[in-house]
Design a protein around this motif. Structure first.
Motif, mmCIF file in Angstrom:
data_model
loop_
_atom_site.group_PDB
_atom_site.id
_atom_site.type_symbol
_atom_site.label_atom_id
_atom_site.label_comp_id
_atom_site.label_asym_id
_atom_site.label_seq_id
_atom_site.Cartn_x
_atom_site.Cartn_y
_atom_site.Cartn_z
ATOM 1 N N PRO A 41 0.814 -1.215 0.000
ATOM 2 C CA PRO A 41 0.000 0.000 0.000
ATOM 3 C C PRO A 41 0.857 1.279 0.000
ATOM 4 O O PRO A 41 2.054 1.224 0.245
ATOM 5 C CB PRO A 41 -0.817 -0.108 1.296
ATOM 6 C CG PRO A 41 -0.239 -1.223 2.082
ATOM 7 C CD PRO A 41 0.634 -2.042 1.191
ATOM 8 N N ASN A 42 0.222 2.414 -0.270
ATOM 9 C CA ASN A 42 0.924 3.702 -0.239
ATOM 10 C C ASN A 42 1.559 3.911 1.120
ATOM 11 O O ASN A 42 0.970 3.595 2.148
ATOM 12 C CB ASN A 42 -0.059 4.849 -0.517
ATOM 13 C CG ASN A 42 -0.349 4.973 -1.994
ATOM 14 O OD1 ASN A 42 0.520 4.707 -2.836
ATOM 15 N ND2 ASN A 42 -1.565 5.357 -2.329
ATOM 16 N N GLY A 43 2.784 4.440 1.108
ATOM 17 C CA GLY A 43 3.476 4.741 2.355
ATOM 18 C C GLY A 43 4.156 3.541 2.981
ATOM 19 O O GLY A 43 4.674 3.621 4.094
ATOM 20 N N SER A 44 4.200 2.393 2.270
ATOM 21 C CA SER A 44 4.768 1.173 2.870
ATOM 22 C C SER A 44 6.289 1.112 2.755
ATOM 23 O O SER A 44 6.908 0.217 3.313
ATOM 24 C CB SER A 44 4.111 -0.068 2.259
ATOM 25 O OG SER A 44 4.266 -0.100 0.865
ATOM 26 N N HIS A 200 1.606 -0.872 -8.985
ATOM 27 C CA HIS A 200 0.265 -1.094 -8.429
ATOM 28 C C HIS A 200 -0.643 -1.775 -9.433
ATOM 29 O O HIS A 200 -1.664 -2.347 -9.046
ATOM 30 C CB HIS A 200 -0.381 0.239 -8.032
ATOM 31 C CG HIS A 200 0.206 0.870 -6.818
ATOM 32 N ND1 HIS A 200 0.132 0.294 -5.571
ATOM 33 C CD2 HIS A 200 0.899 2.015 -6.647
ATOM 34 C CE1 HIS A 200 0.742 1.062 -4.688
ATOM 35 N NE2 HIS A 200 1.225 2.108 -5.328
ATOM 36 N N VAL A 201 -0.317 -1.671 -10.724
ATOM 37 C CA VAL A 201 -1.218 -2.179 -11.764
ATOM 38 C C VAL A 201 -1.174 -3.712 -11.756
ATOM 39 O O VAL A 201 -0.172 -4.320 -12.123
ATOM 40 C CB VAL A 201 -0.814 -1.640 -13.156
ATOM 41 C CG1 VAL A 201 -1.745 -2.175 -14.234
ATOM 42 C CG2 VAL A 201 -0.813 -0.113 -13.156
ATOM 43 N N ASN A 216 4.655 -3.583 3.994
ATOM 44 C CA ASN A 216 3.616 -2.850 4.716
ATOM 45 C C ASN A 216 4.303 -2.182 5.897
ATOM 46 O O ASN A 216 5.068 -2.830 6.612
ATOM 47 C CB ASN A 216 2.506 -3.807 5.179
ATOM 48 C CG ASN A 216 1.256 -3.052 5.595
ATOM 49 O OD1 ASN A 216 1.054 -1.892 5.228
ATOM 50 N ND2 ASN A 216 0.406 -3.709 6.364
ATOM 51 N N THR A 217 4.071 -0.892 6.063
ATOM 52 C CA THR A 217 4.718 -0.075 7.112
ATOM 53 C C THR A 217 6.213 -0.404 7.259
ATOM 54 O O THR A 217 6.712 -0.636 8.366
ATOM 55 C CB THR A 217 3.999 -0.196 8.477
ATOM 56 O OG1 THR A 217 4.062 -1.561 8.922
ATOM 57 C CG2 THR A 217 2.556 0.235 8.386
ATOM 58 N N GLY A 218 6.915 -0.412 6.114
ATOM 59 C CA GLY A 218 8.363 -0.557 6.117
ATOM 60 C C GLY A 218 8.882 -1.976 6.190
ATOM 61 O O GLY A 218 10.059 -2.222 5.952
ATOM 62 N N ARG A 237 -5.216 -8.439 3.056
ATOM 63 C CA ARG A 237 -5.561 -7.576 4.204
ATOM 64 C C ARG A 237 -4.801 -6.253 4.135
ATOM 65 O O ARG A 237 -5.381 -5.186 4.346
ATOM 66 C CB ARG A 237 -5.217 -8.274 5.523
ATOM 67 C CG ARG A 237 -6.382 -9.002 6.166
ATOM 68 C CD ARG A 237 -6.144 -9.263 7.663
ATOM 69 N NE ARG A 237 -4.872 -9.910 7.956
ATOM 70 C CZ ARG A 237 -4.668 -11.230 7.822
ATOM 71 N NH1 ARG A 237 -5.643 -12.019 7.400
ATOM 72 N NH2 ARG A 237 -3.484 -11.746 8.099
ATOM 73 N N ALA A 238 -3.498 -6.307 3.825
ATOM 74 C CA ALA A 238 -2.686 -5.079 3.772
ATOM 75 C C ALA A 238 -3.234 -4.133 2.714
ATOM 76 O O ALA A 238 -3.318 -2.921 2.920
ATOM 77 C CB ALA A 238 -1.230 -5.425 3.479
#
Ligand code: ADP
Length: 242
Positions: A41-44, A200-201, A216-218, A237-238
């Motif tokens: 996800p964005n910011g991961s 992402h595509v 996810n979160t780094g 889920r992520a």
């Protein structure tokens, strides 16, 4: 190089911005001639990971090896000379220059640059390679979005990389352009290039990536074949933010 080792090996890589651990103990390997998707996800932490591999940012800790040699913390130009090239999420071309001059400028950044006619010949060939045949004299600033992406790819290829890092190179394309873009990346793999792509595509990930590393979160939350990873409930889920 060390033939037994994967082309790229990342071990326990980390980077913080203030209190944010953008990349947190990331480890993965990329086999020669394969395409690995770096997804999440964005910011991961995906773009930060590319910035660490390409030397745009120094890591806080960990190791990056290319062909068996540590490249950790080297400056971006040194890492280019070791054989790593990249494209950017926001396309970077020199709009006032012709397509050919954009590519010859990149050829000049090689460890062994070419100049003059030799550079121009190679620029013409590279423009053809990415589908910009006969567009040498066209100002880069006049290109459509997809064509500016093609040009940026030609500039990366002009650095003669072993490893190509793509940051959402296939984002924002219409369905026809997406199929052309996927075919182009697949042809680079057939030519023996090793690729890490932040993407992402889903159609692109499914058709191009041999394996995926999910962040996810780094942190890495999954690593396996693309089919395995996309079927992993933790990955689903992520993406759903659960
Ligand atoms: P992704 O590419 O997966 O969207 P990023 O690597 O861009 O993720 O960002 C990971 C985390 O690091 C996010 O929390 C983001 O806000 C933070 N971050 C990224 N770059 C910087 C920066 N230059 N300064 C401060 N925080 C940053």
């Amino acid at each position: 190089g060390v033939s037994g080792e994967p082309l790229l090996v990342i071990e326990d890589l980390s980077k913080s911005f203030g209190g944010v651990r953008a990349v947190d103990g990331l480890s993965f390997a990329v086999a020669r001639g394969s395409i690995v998707g770096l997804i999440g996800p964005n910011g991961s932490g995906k773009t930060t990971a590319l910035n660490l591999i390409s030397g745009a940012l120094p890591p806080l800790g960990g190791e990056i090896r290319l062909d068996g040699d540590a490249i950790t913390g080297l400056k971006p130009d040194r890492i280019v000379h070791r054989g790593v090239a990249r494209t950017f999420q926001l396309v970077r071309v020199l709009g006032d220059l012709s397509c050919a001059d954009n590519v010859t400028a990149a050829i000049a950044f090689r460890e062994q640059p070419l100049w003059g006619d030799e550079a121009r010949h190679q620029a013409t060939a590279l423009l053809g390679r990415v589908g910009l045949d006969g567009r040498d004299a066209e100002p880069a600033g006049n290109l459509t979005y997809i064509d500016s992406k093609r040009l940026e790819l030609a500039r990366a290829l002009a650095l003669d990389p072993k490893l190509l890092l793509l940051d959402e190179w296939l984002a924002g394309l219409n369905p026809t352009e997406l199929q052309e873009g996927i075919a182009l990346i697949a042809s680079l793999k057939r030519d023996g290039l090793t690729i890490v792509m932040v993407e992402h595509v889903m159609d692109a990930i499914r058709s191009l990536c041999d394996r995926c590393v999910v962040m996810n979160t780094g942190k890495k939350i999954a690593d396996g074949t693309t089919a395995e990873v996309l079927a992993d409930p933790a990955v689903v889920r992520a993406y759903l933010g659960g």
